[in-house]
Write an enzyme that holds these catalytic residues in place. Sequence first.
Site, PDB file in Angstrom:
ATOM      1  N   VAL A   1     -20.022   0.716  -4.870  1.00  0.00           N
ATOM      2  CA  VAL A   1     -20.280  -0.702  -4.594  1.00  0.00           C
ATOM      3  C   VAL A   1     -21.759  -0.928  -4.246  1.00  0.00           C
ATOM      4  CG1 VAL A   1     -19.732  -2.640  -3.069  1.00  0.00           C
ATOM      5  CG2 VAL A   1     -17.912  -1.089  -3.813  1.00  0.00           C
TER       6      VAL A   1
ATOM      7  N   GLY B   1     -25.027   2.625   2.497  1.00  0.00           N
ATOM      8  CA  GLY B   1     -24.153   3.280   1.521  1.00  0.00           C
ATOM      9  C   GLY B   1     -24.446   2.775   0.126  1.00  0.00           C
ATOM     10  N   VAL B   2     -25.030   3.654  -0.712  1.00  0.00           N
ATOM     11  CA  VAL B   2     -25.286   3.253  -2.096  1.00  0.00           C
ATOM     12  C   VAL B   2     -24.433   4.098  -3.043  1.00  0.00           C
ATOM     13  CG1 VAL B   2     -27.470   1.991  -2.051  1.00  0.00           C
ATOM     14  CG2 VAL B   2     -27.534   4.467  -1.829  1.00  0.00           C
ATOM     15  N   GLY B   3     -23.118   4.066  -2.773  1.00  0.00           N
ATOM     16  CA  GLY B   3     -22.143   4.699  -3.672  1.00  0.00           C
ATOM     17  C   GLY B   3     -21.799   3.689  -4.760  1.00  0.00           C
TER      18      GLY B   3
ATOM     19  N   LYS C   1       0.870  -1.183   0.000  1.00  0.00           N
ATOM     20  CA  LYS C   1       0.000   0.000   0.000  1.00  0.00           C
ATOM     21  C   LYS C   1       0.905   1.230   0.000  1.00  0.00           C
ATOM     22  CE  LYS C   1      -4.487   0.905   0.361  1.00  0.00           C
ATOM     23  NZ  LYS C   1      -5.604   0.185  -0.229  1.00  0.00           N
TER      24      LYS C   1
HETATM   25  P1  NAD Z   1     -18.219   5.338  -2.361  1.00  0.00           P
HETATM   26  O1  NAD Z   1     -17.588   6.526  -1.751  1.00  0.00           O
HETATM   27  O2  NAD Z   1     -18.542   5.344  -3.818  1.00  0.00           O
HETATM   28  O3  NAD Z   1     -19.588   4.971  -1.587  1.00  0.00           O
HETATM   29  C1  NAD Z   1     -19.718   5.039  -0.212  1.00  0.00           C
HETATM   30  C2  NAD Z   1     -21.089   5.608   0.074  1.00  0.00           C
HETATM   31  O4  NAD Z   1     -21.328   5.567   1.485  1.00  0.00           O
HETATM   32  C3  NAD Z   1     -21.236   7.058  -0.349  1.00  0.00           C
HETATM   33  O5  NAD Z   1     -22.360   7.204  -1.188  1.00  0.00           O
HETATM   34  C4  NAD Z   1     -21.427   7.815   0.973  1.00  0.00           C
HETATM   35  O6  NAD Z   1     -22.285   8.935   0.855  1.00  0.00           O
HETATM   36  C5  NAD Z   1     -22.034   6.739   1.838  1.00  0.00           C
HETATM   37  N1  NAD Z   1     -21.909   6.983   3.274  1.00  0.00           N
HETATM   38  C6  NAD Z   1     -20.900   7.572   3.954  1.00  0.00           C
HETATM   39  N2  NAD Z   1     -21.179   7.622   5.257  1.00  0.00           N
HETATM   40  C7  NAD Z   1     -22.388   7.036   5.433  1.00  0.00           C
HETATM   41  C8  NAD Z   1     -23.211   6.776   6.545  1.00  0.00           C
HETATM   42  N3  NAD Z   1     -22.867   7.134   7.781  1.00  0.00           N
HETATM   43  N4  NAD Z   1     -24.401   6.165   6.336  1.00  0.00           N
HETATM   44  C9  NAD Z   1     -24.795   5.798   5.103  1.00  0.00           C
HETATM   45  N5  NAD Z   1     -24.043   6.031   3.998  1.00  0.00           N
HETATM   46  C10 NAD Z   1     -22.864   6.634   4.164  1.00  0.00           C
HETATM   47  O7  NAD Z   1     -17.248   4.121  -1.992  1.00  0.00           O
HETATM   48  P2  NAD Z   1     -17.250   2.660  -2.609  1.00  0.00           P
HETATM   49  O8  NAD Z   1     -16.189   2.572  -3.645  1.00  0.00           O
HETATM   50  O9  NAD Z   1     -18.632   2.264  -2.943  1.00  0.00           O
HETATM   51  O10 NAD Z   1     -16.719   1.826  -1.369  1.00  0.00           O
HETATM   52  C11 NAD Z   1     -17.577   1.530  -0.288  1.00  0.00           C
HETATM   53  C12 NAD Z   1     -16.834   0.696   0.740  1.00  0.00           C
HETATM   54  O11 NAD Z   1     -16.335  -0.493   0.118  1.00  0.00           O
HETATM   55  C13 NAD Z   1     -15.610   1.361   1.352  1.00  0.00           C
HETATM   56  O12 NAD Z   1     -15.447   0.897   2.664  1.00  0.00           O
HETATM   57  C14 NAD Z   1     -14.463   0.827   0.490  1.00  0.00           C
HETATM   58  O13 NAD Z   1     -13.230   0.872   1.187  1.00  0.00           O
HETATM   59  C15 NAD Z   1     -14.925  -0.577   0.272  1.00  0.00           C
HETATM   60  N6  NAD Z   1     -14.361  -1.217  -0.904  1.00  0.00           N
HETATM   61  C16 NAD Z   1     -14.594  -0.701  -2.137  1.00  0.00           C
HETATM   62  C17 NAD Z   1     -14.075  -1.346  -3.253  1.00  0.00           C
HETATM   63  C18 NAD Z   1     -14.337  -0.837  -4.636  1.00  0.00           C
HETATM   64  O14 NAD Z   1     -14.085  -1.580  -5.595  1.00  0.00           O
HETATM   65  N7  NAD Z   1     -14.827   0.392  -4.809  1.00  0.00           N
HETATM   66  C19 NAD Z   1     -13.307  -2.504  -3.117  1.00  0.00           C
HETATM   67  C20 NAD Z   1     -13.112  -3.035  -1.824  1.00  0.00           C
HETATM   68  C21 NAD Z   1     -13.645  -2.380  -0.735  1.00  0.00           C
END
Ligand code: NAD
Length: 345
Positions: free
Chosen positions: A181, A177-179, A80
């Site tokens: 993933v 969290g509906v970002g 990392k």
């Molecule tokens: P992202 O930032 O696109 O989505 C995260 C979402 O969570 C956002 O929409 C944010 O507004 C929401 N959020 C933040 N705080 C919140 C709360 N208190 N309550 C409800 N929603 C809340 O991130 P992502 O890429 O979707 O990743 C999500 C998680 O998965 C993270 O922990 C990340 O480390 C993990 N992850 C992601 C990937 C990937 O491929 N993107 C891979 C492995 C792990």
Amino acid sequence: MLSIEQVRIEGYEQLVIGRDDTTGLHAIIAVHSTALGPSLGGVRMWTYGDEAEARTDVLRLSSAMSSKAAISGLPLGGGKAVVIGDPRRQKTRELLLSLGDLVESLDGAYIAAEDSGFNCRDIDVLADRTDHFVGASTDSGDPGISTALGVCVCIERVAARLFDTDSVEGITVAIQGVGSVGLHLASMLHERGAKLIVADVDEVLTQKAADRFGATVVAPDRIITTECDVLAPCALGGVINDQTIDGLKTRAVVGGANNQLLDETAHAEALAVRDILYAPDYLVNAGGLIRLYVLEKQKEGEAELADWITGIGRTLDEVLDRAAETGQTPVKVAAQITEERICSA
Ligand code: NAD
């Protein structure tokens, strides 16, 4: 000019600190293990309070990457990089180029990828100085979709185990969290007939999930304790903790977020006491890493990628079977499998 300091840390192969007063770079790269292959992990740029805080983070994150690669059967190690600074103000092209020189100095022991504060266009700039990267803007695209597919496969496996069904049809899944993933996951589960409950601090995103997938929206502070069959944390780390465990009204926790348990050992045990199945997060969310490996390192196609991601479900079955046989938590069993694979290499 870039200066590079090597620091010896027990249990890690390398820790290098790079500083460049001209470009403002202050970065640390940790290589936890290359026993299974070159270490691959994202670059995180964050406003750390000081170097010690950044060092703690990079050590923790790099060893987690070793576990994720090993449990997924990938011939990769764990590494990392962290860059100390505000990505919105300090991430200049010059800083990125000196980071590229720092990555290059490790001669392939570390392969850089995206993480918080660092996107595919930043990888494009690193590519001017090093070949040791994945995830440039012209390459394999959004890893979130593959991460979500891995989570979905695991929810299906857990549903089969708990509810004796061969699909998720009619199963209620609460997604925090509906970002990237979480939204892909909602889409996949909706297609497979699951009922959805979602929460996000961003109301535009929850509205999207409601409009597209008929999801019920609840307030962010209610989602963890909402009644459901499967809880899928897809936002933050540490959401399963002393304050939330007693209030959980779910049969299983299977989500994409990293480090869902605030205390890996204690909270895995507390979930087991409550008979709540916990699928270890670094296994469940390995789809994004698998995507980078299969499409970019192996130069294979979508069919091979889908096979690899389905394999996450088989590994989860192996972990849960062994946990049931031995009375250990799935977290403990996953850690044992990881250690066995790294040690035997
Ligand atoms: P992202 O930032 O696109 O989505 C995260 C979402 O969570 C956002 O929409 C944010 O507004 C929401 N959020 C933040 N705080 C919140 C709360 N208190 N309550 C409800 N929603 C809340 O991130 P992502 O890429 O979707 O990743 C999500 C998680 O998965 C993270 O922990 C990340 O480390 C993990 N992850 C992601 C990937 C990937 O491929 N993107 C891979 C492995 C792990």
